[in-house]
Design a protein around this motif. Structure first.
Motif, mmCIF file in Angstrom:
data_model
loop_
_atom_site.group_PDB
_atom_site.id
_atom_site.type_symbol
_atom_site.label_atom_id
_atom_site.label_comp_id
_atom_site.label_asym_id
_atom_site.label_seq_id
_atom_site.Cartn_x
_atom_site.Cartn_y
_atom_site.Cartn_z
ATOM 1 N N LEU A 80 0.831 -1.208 0.000
ATOM 2 C CA LEU A 80 0.000 0.000 0.000
ATOM 3 C C LEU A 80 0.864 1.256 0.000
ATOM 4 C CD1 LEU A 80 -2.759 -1.065 2.566
ATOM 5 C CD2 LEU A 80 -2.933 -1.015 0.069
ATOM 6 N N VAL A 81 1.948 1.230 0.775
ATOM 7 C CA VAL A 81 2.862 2.380 0.803
ATOM 8 C C VAL A 81 3.485 2.592 -0.573
ATOM 9 C CG1 VAL A 81 5.017 3.259 1.788
ATOM 10 C CG2 VAL A 81 3.325 2.166 3.267
ATOM 11 N N GLY A 82 3.773 1.492 -1.275
ATOM 12 C CA GLY A 82 4.282 1.624 -2.640
ATOM 13 C C GLY A 82 3.275 2.320 -3.550
ATOM 14 N N GLY A 83 1.989 1.995 -3.381
ATOM 15 C CA GLY A 83 0.964 2.681 -4.156
ATOM 16 C C GLY A 83 0.883 4.157 -3.812
ATOM 17 N N VAL A 84 0.967 4.485 -2.519
ATOM 18 C CA VAL A 84 0.962 5.888 -2.100
ATOM 19 C C VAL A 84 2.177 6.621 -2.673
ATOM 20 C CG1 VAL A 84 1.106 7.428 -0.099
ATOM 21 C CG2 VAL A 84 -0.322 5.380 0.004
ATOM 22 N N THR A 85 3.313 5.965 -2.676
ATOM 23 C CA THR A 85 4.531 6.579 -3.219
ATOM 24 C C THR A 85 4.371 6.897 -4.696
ATOM 25 O OG1 THR A 85 5.863 5.333 -1.621
ATOM 26 C CG2 THR A 85 7.011 6.255 -3.517
ATOM 27 N N ALA A 86 3.798 5.964 -5.436
ATOM 28 C CA ALA A 86 3.583 6.202 -6.865
ATOM 29 C C ALA A 86 2.615 7.369 -7.095
ATOM 30 C CB ALA A 86 3.050 4.929 -7.520
ATOM 31 N N LEU A 87 1.562 7.450 -6.296
ATOM 32 C CA LEU A 87 0.590 8.537 -6.458
ATOM 33 C C LEU A 87 1.215 9.886 -6.105
ATOM 34 C CD1 LEU A 87 -2.637 6.884 -4.963
ATOM 35 C CD2 LEU A 87 -2.087 7.295 -7.368
ATOM 36 N N VAL A 88 2.031 9.932 -5.059
ATOM 37 C CA VAL A 88 2.680 11.192 -4.685
ATOM 38 C C VAL A 88 3.649 11.629 -5.775
ATOM 39 C CG1 VAL A 88 4.260 12.267 -3.035
ATOM 40 C CG2 VAL A 88 2.390 10.836 -2.213
ATOM 41 N N ALA A 89 4.412 10.685 -6.330
ATOM 42 C CA ALA A 89 5.327 11.032 -7.419
ATOM 43 C C ALA A 89 4.556 11.520 -8.641
ATOM 44 C CB ALA A 89 6.191 9.822 -7.779
ATOM 45 N N ASP A 90 3.414 10.894 -8.909
ATOM 46 C CA ASP A 90 2.601 11.303 -10.058
ATOM 47 C C ASP A 90 1.959 12.664 -9.845
ATOM 48 O OD1 ASP A 90 1.417 10.364 -12.679
ATOM 49 O OD2 ASP A 90 -0.432 10.780 -11.552
ATOM 50 N N SER A 91 1.799 13.074 -8.571
ATOM 51 C CA SER A 91 1.161 14.361 -8.285
ATOM 52 C C SER A 91 2.010 15.542 -8.740
ATOM 53 C CB SER A 91 0.881 14.481 -6.783
ATOM 54 O OG SER A 91 2.091 14.570 -6.046
ATOM 55 N N PHE A 92 3.300 15.332 -8.982
ATOM 56 C CA PHE A 92 4.142 16.414 -9.477
ATOM 57 C C PHE A 92 3.931 16.664 -10.970
ATOM 58 C CE2 PHE A 92 6.312 15.175 -5.600
ATOM 59 C CZ PHE A 92 6.697 16.402 -5.069
ATOM 60 N N GLU A 93 3.259 15.724 -11.659
ATOM 61 C CA GLU A 93 2.979 15.881 -13.088
ATOM 62 C C GLU A 93 1.527 16.238 -13.358
ATOM 63 O OE1 GLU A 93 6.270 12.799 -15.000
ATOM 64 O OE2 GLU A 93 4.147 12.247 -14.950
ATOM 65 N N SER A 95 -2.700 16.545 -11.374
ATOM 66 C CA SER A 95 -3.464 16.698 -10.144
ATOM 67 C C SER A 95 -3.696 15.327 -9.515
ATOM 68 C CB SER A 95 -4.814 17.366 -10.437
ATOM 69 O OG SER A 95 -5.574 17.482 -9.258
ATOM 70 N N PRO A 96 -3.334 15.149 -8.255
ATOM 71 C CA PRO A 96 -3.438 13.821 -7.636
ATOM 72 C C PRO A 96 -4.883 13.474 -7.281
ATOM 73 C CG PRO A 96 -2.717 15.420 -6.021
ATOM 74 C CD PRO A 96 -2.801 16.156 -7.325
ATOM 75 N N PRO A 97 -5.250 12.197 -7.367
ATOM 76 C CA PRO A 97 -6.559 11.753 -6.899
ATOM 77 C C PRO A 97 -6.544 11.671 -5.376
ATOM 78 C CG PRO A 97 -5.322 9.895 -7.744
ATOM 79 C CD PRO A 97 -4.471 11.098 -7.960
#
Length: 303
Positions: A80-93, A95-97
């Protein structure tokens, strides 16, 4: 026996490989749901590979018989933390969900109290399991602090970086590696970090309220680390000083002063040896006399 140990090791390594596979599956689901960009994909895959490599190496060193149910729960939290990490990294490109990010984080935080209970109830508490749990917690706090820092400022990164700064400082000051006494306050402060960062990252409160929550988290963490560092520093100074004091307080005895006592002990041992020798002589003499009387009686009987 060797074949059995090899088989057990293979099973343990298979569980880490399954965890990496589930991590990649979660990334595929996230990518299809939100159209995750290259940053999210690369970060998520790097997390999956790093987790698998580090955990496999730790298992190879400790060589547990089984992976254990508690470690499976912690591995699920790591996924789950890996999923959160991917979403946070994607938020720099893009708008994050926020809903999805908060949901994964909330489940990971809830499971934080489950793996410890499972370990205690099943009798599978290990140093590896405790370290695994701590590292997953620390990395989740680091990732959340990165996300919240985009809203409140770079100073929030201090929350996630403080634990790693402590570990780095321990390389220079080994006394920081000493074990700490159990503390409910320390556990409470550690649990507060994820909750506060989750609340601030959800952006449900006004800006000032989110700022206050983040400051509360940072302030409590500084207090907790500061208290532990002071305790470790005092304890590292008390132990050597107490040893030196005891040595200085011990009275010095010269050879001349000790000679009479040694001579008395030697004389006492000699006296005990002589007494034992006399008792043995008496017993032997008595047996000889008894044997002589028996021979005389036998001769009379023959006559």
């Amino acid at each position: 026996m060797a074949l059995n140990n090899t088989y057990e090791a293979r099973l343990v390594q298979q569980e880490t490989a399954v965890g990496a596979g589930v991590q990649i599956l979660l990334l595929v689901l996230l990518g299809s749901a939100i159209g995750m960009g290259p940053a999210g994909w690369l970060t998520g895959l790097a997390f999956a590979v790093a987790t698998w490599a580090v955990l496999s190496r730790a298992l190879h060193r400790t060589r547990p018989r089984t992976f254990g149910p508690a470690n499976r729960v912690t591995l699920g939290r790591a996924i789950l933390v890996g999923g959160v990490t991917a979403l946070v990294a994607d938020s720099f490109e893009s708008s994050p969900p926020v809903t999805l990010l908060i949901g994964l984080t909330a489940v990971a935080l809830i499971l934080d109290g489950v793996d410890g209970q499972v370990a205690r109830r099943t009798g599978t508490c290990t140093a590896l399991g405790a370290r695994f749990d701590m590292e997953v917690d620390a990395f989740l706090i680091l990732v959340l602090s990165v996300y919240v820092s985009t809203q409140l400022g770079p100073w929030v990164l201090l929350i996630g970086a403080m634990r790693y700064a402590f570990v780095a400082a321990a390389k220079v000051a080994p006394w920081l590696n000493a074990p700490l006494p159990p503390s409910m306050a320390r556990k409470t402060v550690a649990a507060m970090q994820g909750i506060c960062l989750l609340l601030a990252g959800a952006d449900l409160l006004p800006y000032l309220a989110n700022l206050g929550v983040a400051l509360l988290a940072l302030g409590s963490l500084v207090w907790s680390f500061g208290r532990d560092v002071v305790w470790l520093w005092r304890n590292s100074r008390v132990t050597p000083e107490a040893t030196v004091t005891e040595r200085e307080a011990a009275p010095a005895v010269s050879v001349r002063e000790a000679a009479p006592a040694v001579a008395a002990l030697v004389e006492e041992e000699r006296a005990e040896a002589r007494a034992a020798e006399m008792r043995l002589t008496v017993r032997v003499g008595a047996r000889v006399e008894v044997r002589a009387e028996e021979m005389e009686m036998l001769e009379l009987a023959v006559r």
